[in-house]
Design an enzyme around this catalytic site. Sequence first.
Site, PDB file in Angstrom:
ATOM      1  N   GLU A 201       0.784  -1.231   0.000  1.00  0.00           N
ATOM      2  CA  GLU A 201       0.000   0.000   0.000  1.00  0.00           C
ATOM      3  C   GLU A 201       0.824   1.293   0.000  1.00  0.00           C
ATOM      4  OE1 GLU A 201      -3.033  -0.065   2.922  1.00  0.00           O
ATOM      5  OE2 GLU A 201      -3.919  -1.867   2.107  1.00  0.00           O
ATOM      6  N   GLU A 390      -5.607  -8.427   0.435  1.00  0.00           N
ATOM      7  CA  GLU A 390      -6.247  -8.089   1.724  1.00  0.00           C
ATOM      8  C   GLU A 390      -7.724  -7.779   1.511  1.00  0.00           C
ATOM      9  OE1 GLU A 390      -4.604  -4.932   4.111  1.00  0.00           O
ATOM     10  OE2 GLU A 390      -2.573  -5.708   3.904  1.00  0.00           O
TER      11      GLU A 390
HETATM   12  C1  GCO Z   1      -3.553  -1.699   5.470  1.00  0.00           C
HETATM   13  C2  GCO Z   1      -2.557  -2.596   5.944  1.00  0.00           C
HETATM   14  C3  GCO Z   1      -2.986  -3.488   7.069  1.00  0.00           C
HETATM   15  C4  GCO Z   1      -4.177  -3.008   7.890  1.00  0.00           C
HETATM   16  C5  GCO Z   1      -5.493  -3.486   7.292  1.00  0.00           C
HETATM   17  C6  GCO Z   1      -6.665  -2.938   8.079  1.00  0.00           C
HETATM   18  O1  GCO Z   1      -4.175  -2.039   4.468  1.00  0.00           O
HETATM   19  O2  GCO Z   1      -3.703  -0.646   6.076  1.00  0.00           O
HETATM   20  O3  GCO Z   1      -2.057  -3.419   4.913  1.00  0.00           O
HETATM   21  O4  GCO Z   1      -1.822  -3.466   7.796  1.00  0.00           O
HETATM   22  O5  GCO Z   1      -4.074  -3.531   9.180  1.00  0.00           O
HETATM   23  O6  GCO Z   1      -5.627  -3.015   6.000  1.00  0.00           O
HETATM   24  O7  GCO Z   1      -6.621  -1.537   8.099  1.00  0.00           O
END
Ligand code: GCO
Length: 479
Positions: A201, A390
């Site tokens: 990200e 994710e």
């Molecule tokens: C993000 C990160 C994760 C977070 C998840 C929930 O996307 O911010 O990759 O570390 O914990 O997305 O916010």
Amino acid sequence: MNRRDALQTTGAFALGTFFSPDALLNFSSKTKPLNYTKADFGENFIWGAATSAYQIEGAHQADGKGVSIWDTFTHTEGRIKNKEHGDTACDFYHRFEDDLALAKQINMQAFRFSTAWTRLLPQGKGQVNTKGIDFYNRLIDTCLEKGLQPWLTLYHWDLPQALEDLGGWTNRDIIGWFNDYTQLCADKFGDRVKHFMVLNEPTIFSLLGYLDGRHAPGHRDFTKFIKVVHHVAMVQAEAARTLRSVGKNLQIGTTFSCNIVQPYQDNELDKKACERLDVLFNRLYIEPALGLGYPTATVPLFKMIETVMQQGDEQKLKFDFDFIGIQNYTRIVARHDDNSPLLQAKFVEAKERGVSPLTAMNWEIYPEGMYLILKQFAQYEGVKKIIITENGAAFEDIVEKNKVNDALRIAFFEQYLAQVLRAKKEGVPVEGYLAWSLLDNFEWAEGYHPRFGLVHVDYDTQKRTLKNSALWFKKFLNK
Ligand code: GCO
């Protein structure tokens, strides 16, 4: 159809969906009979769970590990809710065999983790820490012993503090520092790890770490942010080339936080505001990697990036990734706002829109957003394969009689997976899904309150409890 026209089409489509009654999904916690099975996704579809080093490992000073910017940031007054930090987290560093056994127990095929740069190179460069190498070798070997594919993220936000002290992502030397770190990981782990992601990200860590200040290292400086954007985009491609150069038949990807951006009202001002936010939250890093350059036409302000570029950089920004990791949780609804700096655009938060139910992060549950953002990214000719690296939701999870009845999370997964399948059936090359997250964990500035895990973690006792959503995956994947 080129991408611009395609995007307008998608954009119009999104607008239409936004105002159609079925878009305002009556999100119910009652699980309806599922009208799909694992088989509908295809036998080559990979199913797994995702985590990250700082959020679960703990052992923040163990066995020679160096200090990261998140170690520093979480111990800085006022940065993290309830003064929480990742010194211990889920103590995954010492409990990984049992946690991987849980992943296997619920029929996961892949385990996504990140390597902590400071365990391998405590100062970010120079001296290698062999005990750090040993830890990740044991982690990877245990994955393989349990029949789990190890998916390795090189950078999940925990920059070595020693490099931050030299300017960190604002210093162009980071391209060389990151390359050396990548080379080390490829050399040591590339014989057994066949799926690498370069970054987690980039939009989030660059924006929140250098402009908004809510994340480590906590800067609020547009000039720094502009330098970081370009150096991150350069690293994204340069590290990928390093991985490919080791010739170990690696699948090389990188991940993006992304959300469909929809106008609060159906008017030109709000639509234009959404186009500007779409640049920042969806296009800024994927388009240079695809050889499309930075999307400065829609946001001329980003032409400032050109002041940071050097001769030949445009070409170096490109890389033909084997897969793109999509990380989607909700959607962005926005409106024009003259008082908002930089982009004159403002989110209209779910609470302000009276949406329910919300997750424990106050995020709107909007399954169709997954479909729409997959369609948007699939429009790019250069996107060969998409893995959802994710997706998940945080809720208040209470353990009662050794069970966690997280019905809303089950409904969340059922409805988001239905949208993944809908996109796949329409030809989007989505080939995998990694749920966020295997374990409850440290949710950055929010601390430990938001629980995203399929497995509940009692942080006082480190006791693990499979939530009903974990048992749902066990059943769904047992086909
Ligand atoms: C993000 C990160 C994760 C977070 C998840 C929930 O996307 O911010 O990759 O570390 O914990 O997305 O916010």
